[in-house]
Design a protein around this motif. Sequence first.
Motif, PDB file in Angstrom:
ATOM      1  N   PRO A 142       0.763  -1.156   0.035  1.00  0.00           N
ATOM      2  CA  PRO A 142      -0.031  -0.028  -0.146  1.00  0.00           C
ATOM      3  C   PRO A 142       0.832   1.295  -0.151  1.00  0.00           C
ATOM      4  CG  PRO A 142       0.116  -0.912   2.425  1.00  0.00           C
ATOM      5  CD  PRO A 142       0.821  -2.093   1.195  1.00  0.00           C
ATOM      6  N   GLU A 143       0.088   2.390  -0.290  1.00  0.00           N
ATOM      7  CA  GLU A 143       1.050   3.809   0.021  1.00  0.00           C
ATOM      8  C   GLU A 143       1.191   3.957   1.121  1.00  0.00           C
ATOM      9  OE1 GLU A 143      -1.170   6.471  -2.311  1.00  0.00           O
ATOM     10  OE2 GLU A 143      -0.700   5.460  -4.434  1.00  0.00           O
ATOM     11  N   TRP A 144       2.116   3.517   1.839  1.00  0.00           N
ATOM     12  CA  TRP A 144       2.459   3.686   3.267  1.00  0.00           C
ATOM     13  C   TRP A 144       3.136   4.920   3.427  1.00  0.00           C
ATOM     14  CZ3 TRP A 144       7.566   3.265   4.858  1.00  0.00           C
ATOM     15  CH2 TRP A 144       8.625   2.967   3.790  1.00  0.00           C
ATOM     16  N   ILE A 145       3.850   5.684   2.661  1.00  0.00           N
ATOM     17  CA  ILE A 145       4.442   6.902   3.033  1.00  0.00           C
ATOM     18  C   ILE A 145       3.210   7.991   2.966  1.00  0.00           C
ATOM     19  CG2 ILE A 145       6.353   8.502   2.147  1.00  0.00           C
ATOM     20  CD1 ILE A 145       7.192   6.100   3.317  1.00  0.00           C
ATOM     21  N   ALA A 146       3.760   9.117   3.414  1.00  0.00           N
ATOM     22  CA  ALA A 146       2.719  10.434   3.846  1.00  0.00           C
ATOM     23  C   ALA A 146       2.600  11.079   2.164  1.00  0.00           C
ATOM     24  CB  ALA A 146       3.352  11.313   4.618  1.00  0.00           C
ATOM     25  N   TYR A 147       1.947  10.157   1.272  1.00  0.00           N
ATOM     26  CA  TYR A 147       1.744  10.636  -0.043  1.00  0.00           C
ATOM     27  C   TYR A 147       0.393  11.206  -0.060  1.00  0.00           C
ATOM     28  CZ  TYR A 147       0.618   9.933  -4.951  1.00  0.00           C
ATOM     29  OH  TYR A 147       0.484  10.203  -6.345  1.00  0.00           O
ATOM     30  N   PRO A 148       0.391  12.454  -0.757  1.00  0.00           N
ATOM     31  CA  PRO A 148       1.254  12.880  -1.782  1.00  0.00           C
ATOM     32  C   PRO A 148       2.339  13.822  -1.302  1.00  0.00           C
ATOM     33  CG  PRO A 148      -0.832  14.186  -1.977  1.00  0.00           C
ATOM     34  CD  PRO A 148      -0.980  13.283  -0.651  1.00  0.00           C
ATOM     35  N   ILE A 149       2.290  13.984   0.048  1.00  0.00           N
ATOM     36  CA  ILE A 149       3.476  14.860   0.551  1.00  0.00           C
ATOM     37  C   ILE A 149       4.862  14.436   0.272  1.00  0.00           C
ATOM     38  CG2 ILE A 149       4.456  15.836   2.732  1.00  0.00           C
ATOM     39  CD1 ILE A 149       1.807  15.372   4.172  1.00  0.00           C
ATOM     40  N   LEU A 150       5.038  13.233   0.033  1.00  0.00           N
ATOM     41  CA  LEU A 150       6.238  12.531  -0.411  1.00  0.00           C
ATOM     42  C   LEU A 150       5.969  11.618  -1.312  1.00  0.00           C
ATOM     43  CD1 LEU A 150       8.370  12.025   2.728  1.00  0.00           C
ATOM     44  CD2 LEU A 150       8.652  13.727   1.003  1.00  0.00           C
ATOM     45  N   PRO A 151       6.764  11.458  -2.407  1.00  0.00           N
ATOM     46  CA  PRO A 151       6.331  10.223  -3.293  1.00  0.00           C
ATOM     47  C   PRO A 151       6.499   8.862  -2.751  1.00  0.00           C
ATOM     48  CG  PRO A 151       8.027  11.851  -4.222  1.00  0.00           C
ATOM     49  CD  PRO A 151       7.896  12.212  -2.721  1.00  0.00           C
ATOM     50  N   ASN A 152       5.590   8.204  -2.976  1.00  0.00           N
ATOM     51  CA  ASN A 152       5.404   6.787  -2.490  1.00  0.00           C
ATOM     52  C   ASN A 152       6.859   6.027  -2.921  1.00  0.00           C
ATOM     53  OD1 ASN A 152       4.266   4.832  -0.558  1.00  0.00           O
ATOM     54  ND2 ASN A 152       3.442   3.767  -2.693  1.00  0.00           N
ATOM     55  N   PHE A 153       7.816   6.188  -2.517  1.00  0.00           N
ATOM     56  CA  PHE A 153       8.978   5.322  -2.952  1.00  0.00           C
ATOM     57  C   PHE A 153       8.867   4.103  -2.403  1.00  0.00           C
ATOM     58  CE2 PHE A 153      10.903   9.891  -2.797  1.00  0.00           C
ATOM     59  CZ  PHE A 153      11.211   9.796  -4.239  1.00  0.00           C
ATOM     60  N   CYS A 154       9.473   3.118  -3.211  1.00  0.00           N
ATOM     61  CA  CYS A 154       9.748   1.628  -2.667  1.00  0.00           C
ATOM     62  C   CYS A 154      10.631   1.570  -1.582  1.00  0.00           C
ATOM     63  CB  CYS A 154      10.516   0.779  -4.016  1.00  0.00           C
ATOM     64  SG  CYS A 154      11.930   1.395  -4.418  1.00  0.00           S
ATOM     65  N   TRP A 155      10.355   0.732  -0.649  1.00  0.00           N
ATOM     66  CA  TRP A 155      11.328   0.863   0.389  1.00  0.00           C
ATOM     67  C   TRP A 155      12.660   0.554   0.475  1.00  0.00           C
ATOM     68  CZ3 TRP A 155      14.249  -3.270   2.570  1.00  0.00           C
ATOM     69  CH2 TRP A 155      13.767  -4.571   2.157  1.00  0.00           C
ATOM     70  N   GLY A 156      13.131   0.239  -0.604  1.00  0.00           N
ATOM     71  CA  GLY A 156      14.495   0.297  -1.055  1.00  0.00           C
ATOM     72  C   GLY A 156      15.189   1.722  -0.679  1.00  0.00           C
ATOM     73  N   VAL A 157      14.609   2.468  -1.291  1.00  0.00           N
ATOM     74  CA  VAL A 157      14.759   3.912  -1.258  1.00  0.00           C
ATOM     75  C   VAL A 157      15.090   4.328   0.176  1.00  0.00           C
ATOM     76  CG1 VAL A 157      14.373   6.151  -1.493  1.00  0.00           C
ATOM     77  CG2 VAL A 157      13.897   4.330  -3.500  1.00  0.00           C
ATOM     78  N   TRP A 158      14.163   4.065   1.011  1.00  0.00           N
ATOM     79  CA  TRP A 158      14.182   4.272   2.473  1.00  0.00           C
ATOM     80  C   TRP A 158      15.451   3.674   3.066  1.00  0.00           C
ATOM     81  CZ3 TRP A 158      11.836   8.938   2.742  1.00  0.00           C
ATOM     82  CH2 TRP A 158      10.855   9.178   1.819  1.00  0.00           C
ATOM     83  N   LEU A 159      15.771   2.351   2.674  1.00  0.00           N
ATOM     84  CA  LEU A 159      16.874   1.667   3.225  1.00  0.00           C
ATOM     85  C   LEU A 159      17.873   2.194   3.066  1.00  0.00           C
ATOM     86  CD1 LEU A 159      17.851  -0.784   4.848  1.00  0.00           C
ATOM     87  CD2 LEU A 159      17.737  -2.156   2.397  1.00  0.00           C
ATOM     88  N   TRP A 160      17.990   2.703   1.620  1.00  0.00           N
ATOM     89  CA  TRP A 160      19.209   3.290   1.273  1.00  0.00           C
ATOM     90  C   TRP A 160      19.621   4.703   2.051  1.00  0.00           C
ATOM     91  CZ3 TRP A 160      19.135   6.911  -3.446  1.00  0.00           C
ATOM     92  CH2 TRP A 160      20.498   7.532  -3.815  1.00  0.00           C
ATOM     93  N   LEU A 161      18.654   5.455   2.296  1.00  0.00           N
ATOM     94  CA  LEU A 161      18.952   6.629   3.069  1.00  0.00           C
ATOM     95  C   LEU A 161      19.132   6.535   4.500  1.00  0.00           C
ATOM     96  CD1 LEU A 161      15.726   8.803   1.478  1.00  0.00           C
ATOM     97  CD2 LEU A 161      18.217   8.879   1.009  1.00  0.00           C
ATOM     98  N   VAL A 162      18.608   5.374   5.133  1.00  0.00           N
ATOM     99  CA  VAL A 162      18.778   5.054   6.463  1.00  0.00           C
ATOM    100  C   VAL A 162      20.450   4.659   6.528  1.00  0.00           C
ATOM    101  CG1 VAL A 162      18.360   3.265   8.338  1.00  0.00           C
ATOM    102  CG2 VAL A 162      16.458   4.268   7.191  1.00  0.00           C
ATOM    103  N   LEU A 163      20.547   3.581   5.602  1.00  0.00           N
ATOM    104  CA  LEU A 163      22.195   3.339   5.535  1.00  0.00           C
ATOM    105  C   LEU A 163      23.264   4.424   5.425  1.00  0.00           C
ATOM    106  CD1 LEU A 163      21.837   0.064   3.365  1.00  0.00           C
ATOM    107  CD2 LEU A 163      22.321   0.269   5.836  1.00  0.00           C
ATOM    108  N   ALA A 164      22.647   5.405   4.714  1.00  0.00           N
ATOM    109  CA  ALA A 164      23.492   6.445   4.357  1.00  0.00           C
ATOM    110  C   ALA A 164      23.655   7.366   5.654  1.00  0.00           C
ATOM    111  CB  ALA A 164      22.819   7.514   3.073  1.00  0.00           C
ATOM    112  N   ALA A 165      22.687   7.366   6.416  1.00  0.00           N
ATOM    113  CA  ALA A 165      22.529   8.126   7.761  1.00  0.00           C
ATOM    114  C   ALA A 165      23.559   7.531   8.442  1.00  0.00           C
ATOM    115  CB  ALA A 165      21.295   8.293   8.528  1.00  0.00           C
ATOM    116  N   GLY A 166      23.426   6.259   8.650  1.00  0.00           N
ATOM    117  CA  GLY A 166      24.540   5.279   9.318  1.00  0.00           C
ATOM    118  C   GLY A 166      26.041   5.613   8.995  1.00  0.00           C
ATOM    119  N   VAL A 167      26.300   5.492   7.576  1.00  0.00           N
ATOM    120  CA  VAL A 167      27.625   5.779   7.273  1.00  0.00           C
ATOM    121  C   VAL A 167      28.321   6.961   7.339  1.00  0.00           C
ATOM    122  CG1 VAL A 167      28.902   5.749   5.147  1.00  0.00           C
ATOM    123  CG2 VAL A 167      27.304   3.892   5.344  1.00  0.00           C
ATOM    124  N   SER A 168      27.389   8.043   7.361  1.00  0.00           N
ATOM    125  CA  SER A 168      27.434   9.476   7.816  1.00  0.00           C
ATOM    126  C   SER A 168      27.979   9.657   9.135  1.00  0.00           C
ATOM    127  CB  SER A 168      26.373  10.470   7.357  1.00  0.00           C
ATOM    128  OG  SER A 168      26.874  11.862   7.419  1.00  0.00           O
TER     129      SER A 168
END
Length: 332
Positions: free
Chosen positions: A170-196
């Motif tokens: 389902p569209e589980w992100i705050a759509y249409p405030i944010l595009p309903n990206f696949c969860w792989g995108v959010w995983l990437w951003l979480v990992l990016a925060a960890g690496v940073s």
Amino acid sequence: MTSLIRRILTAAGPLLALLVVIAFFAIADAAQGFEGRFLTSGSARLVGLQSVKIGIAALGMTMIIIAGGIDLSAGTAAALCGCTAAWTLQQGGGIAAAFAVAIATGMLCGCVNGSLVSLLRLVPFIITLGTMTVFMGLGKTIADEGGTITPPVESIPNWLVSMVTQFPEPEWIAYPILPNFCWGVWLWLVLAAGVSFLLHRTVLGRHLYAIGSNESTARLCGVPVVRTKLLVYSLAGCLVGLAGMVDLARMGKGDASAGMGLELEIIAAVVIGGGSLSGGRGSVIGTICGVLIMGVINHGCTALGLENQVENILLGAIIITAVYVDRLRNPG
């Protein structure tokens, strides 16, 4: 606060380049009368899912390049991880076991590279060029005669497939405030925060920048160079393992040849994002911008019906410009 401002200013160049690329394709789209087909939430979702695999692997490459190294085997190592995960599912293992095997395989590949580079003090370019071929050969050994290994369809759960789905349900992100990206995108951003966080808030991060800036001086200052290099290559390998799982989610199989040429895209993303091939410079924010620049160019050329060679020319010109800018910043 000062270091945060410095990182933001460092990322301003890649971010500006990203905005320029987006504006260029948006204007070209409007000029061709496509009525804004490029600037849509669907386009944003497509660029996002196409960037997941390269983006996750590029986080590990960022750490390696900051430490003054390079890894040409990242692409074939990711393909090998995808093959081992597919083999695990084919043998009746669950998806959790497949994830564990893929990450462990990636870590082992990174450990091999790190050991050869740090313990034997060999040139990373040559070492990883050799292991690139070795990993591809191992992937073909695990796979079937056609170089692929296909697990049962029912062994791949729907939630894994939605990792790289353009229109996830389902569209589980705050759509249409944010595009309903696949969860792989959010995983990437979480990992990016960890690496940073690792790069800018831990001792390991400071050691990476020190080694990349001047390895001899870092060694004299007591930095454990061998251990640090071994650790960073292993951590990067874990991220490569996750990138291999993205392939499995996208194709439903392991393909030993899927990583050929991927290493160049991964390295290019880091360089476009401001990473220096001489070491000592790079940022997660810049790498994210670099990955997105490549994704926007790819999607923009496709949306405008441009030939593949146009995309290659644009991307090559941006890479050359990024390297030249790095040379101006670091003339030594």
